[in-house]
Design an enzyme around this catalytic site. Structure first.
Site, short mmCIF file in Angstrom:
data_model
loop_
_atom_site.label_atom_id
_atom_site.label_comp_id
_atom_site.label_asym_id
_atom_site.label_seq_id
_atom_site.Cartn_x
_atom_site.Cartn_y
_atom_site.Cartn_z
N CYS A 131 0.85 -1.21 0.00
CA CYS A 131 0.00 0.00 0.00
C CYS A 131 0.87 1.25 0.00
O CYS A 131 1.38 1.67 1.05
CB CYS A 131 -0.92 -0.02 1.22
SG CYS A 131 -1.94 1.44 1.33
N CYS A 134 -0.45 4.16 2.10
CA CYS A 134 -0.33 3.96 3.55
C CYS A 134 1.11 4.18 4.01
O CYS A 134 1.37 4.77 5.05
CB CYS A 134 -0.70 2.54 3.97
SG CYS A 134 -2.16 1.88 3.21
N ASP A 135 2.06 3.65 3.25
CA ASP A 135 3.45 3.56 3.74
C ASP A 135 4.44 4.45 3.01
O ASP A 135 5.60 4.55 3.43
CB ASP A 135 3.94 2.09 3.62
CG ASP A 135 3.06 1.14 4.42
OD1 ASP A 135 2.50 1.57 5.44
OD2 ASP A 135 2.91 -0.03 4.00
#
Ligand code: NAP
Length: 300
Positions: A131, A134-135
């Site tokens: 992701c 997300c990261d």
């Protein structure tokens, strides 16, 4: 007993909730996560959902959810661990409860496919990510690799170019599968290097990712890329284990259903990425939600 249980709250499940509530069906949505929206909550920018030139997946999901809420749709956050779909009364078991319904719409979606190479599992969460939105922020100013050639990989790569020093986009062919509009955006970035005709052979690092070793699929040549992160975006697999043996699935595990979302089991419908279909998009998932409710109403 409910008229309908909707399993999943991505675009398909949320649209089904909107249509079911407006049809005055007593419907319950069972969602696994506290944040509704499914895979799209991790999409940085959506540019092909009608009505929005550009919107984040998270914001679009919130709009779907608040639309369903405003109509009085009912939600519980529980994990479904067993279903009994045969007969007139369908049973859906969660960790906490057993629910009964006359119809079930399975809209549980799909999840990311893994590479299956050495280092992937060991370093998951330590530089291996599925992701980018997300990261990605963990890799500001660093070099990263993205594996894949579809829309997700290219969107992830575009997103990362704005954060990191350099993105290597590794693809097993010499032509991307992603939409042309996304490819144009990608190739306009000056910090992307394409690694064509290659796969990731292994991911290495002591306690976190330090490098990936790619292998050229044509001549077998290996190349070491010193990267701090690897974003894997090589497609999706349906989350359909629970239903196998009860509902017909295809060889890849997708629940067999046409545009009417009708499955092999009377009263059971499949909507969104979990069903066999040609085009997996937010708009087609939303359309499934509407069609599934329409078919369920005809059944009821
Ligand atoms: P996808 O379209 O299936 O693409 C997967 C990519 O990974 C392909 O390029 C494929 O290569 C490659 N691949 C598959 N298995 C591999 C392996 N084992 N090793 C190396 N490479 C591998 O998957 P996706 O990009 O996740 O998208 C999933 C669905 O969501 C698609 O229908 C997509 O259109 C949709 N989506 C749409 C949008 C949008 O419209 N904005 C955004 C994201 C996703 P090949 O090309 O050689 O097969």
């Amino acid at each position: 007993m409910y008229d309908m249980i909707i399993i999943g709250s991505g675009p398909a499940g949320l649209t089904a909730a909107i249509y079911a509530t407006r049809a005055k069906l007593d419907a319950l949505v069972i969602e696994e996560n506290y944040v509704s929206g499914g895979q799209i909550i991790n999409t940085y920018e959506v540019e092909n959902y009608p009505g929005f030139n550009t919107i984040s997946g998270f914001d679009l999901a919130e709009k779907f959810k608040s639309h369903a809420d405003s109509l009085g749709a009912k939600f519980v956050t529980e994990t479904v661990n067993k279903v009994e779909l045969a007969g007139d009364v369908k049973k859906v078991y969660t960790d906490d409860n057993t629910y009964e319904a006359k119809t079930v719409i399975i809209a549980g979606g799909a999840t990311h496919r893994k590479l299956g190479c050495p280092g992937e599992e060991e370093l998951a969460g330590y530089g291996v990510s599925y992701c980018a939105t997300c990261d990605g922020a963990f890799y500001k100013g660093k070099d990263v690799a993205v594996m894949g050639g579809g829309n997700t990989a290219v969107e992830d790569a575009i997103f990362l170019t704005r954060l990191v020093n350099k993105v290597y986009l590794i693809h097993r062919r010499n032509e991307l599968r992603a939409d042309k509009a996304l490819q144009d955006k990608l190739f306009a970035a000056d910090n992307v290097e394409m690694v064509w005709d290659s796969v990731i052979d292994r991911i290495e690092g002591e306690s976190k990712v330090e490098r990936v070793i790619t292998k050229n699929v044509k001549d077998g040549a290996e190349r070491t890329l010193d990267v701090a992160g690897v974003f894997v975006a090589v497609g999706i697999v349906p989350i359909s284990e629970l239903y196998k043996g009860q509902v017909e699935t295809d060889a890849a595990g997708y629940i067999v259903a046409g545009e009417d979302c009708v499955t092999s089991v009377p009263g059971v419908f499949a909507a969104g990425d979990i069903r066999t279909k040609g085009l997996r998009q937010i708009v087609t998932a939303a359309a499934d939600g509407a069609n599934a409710v329409n078919s369920a109403q005809a059944y009821l």
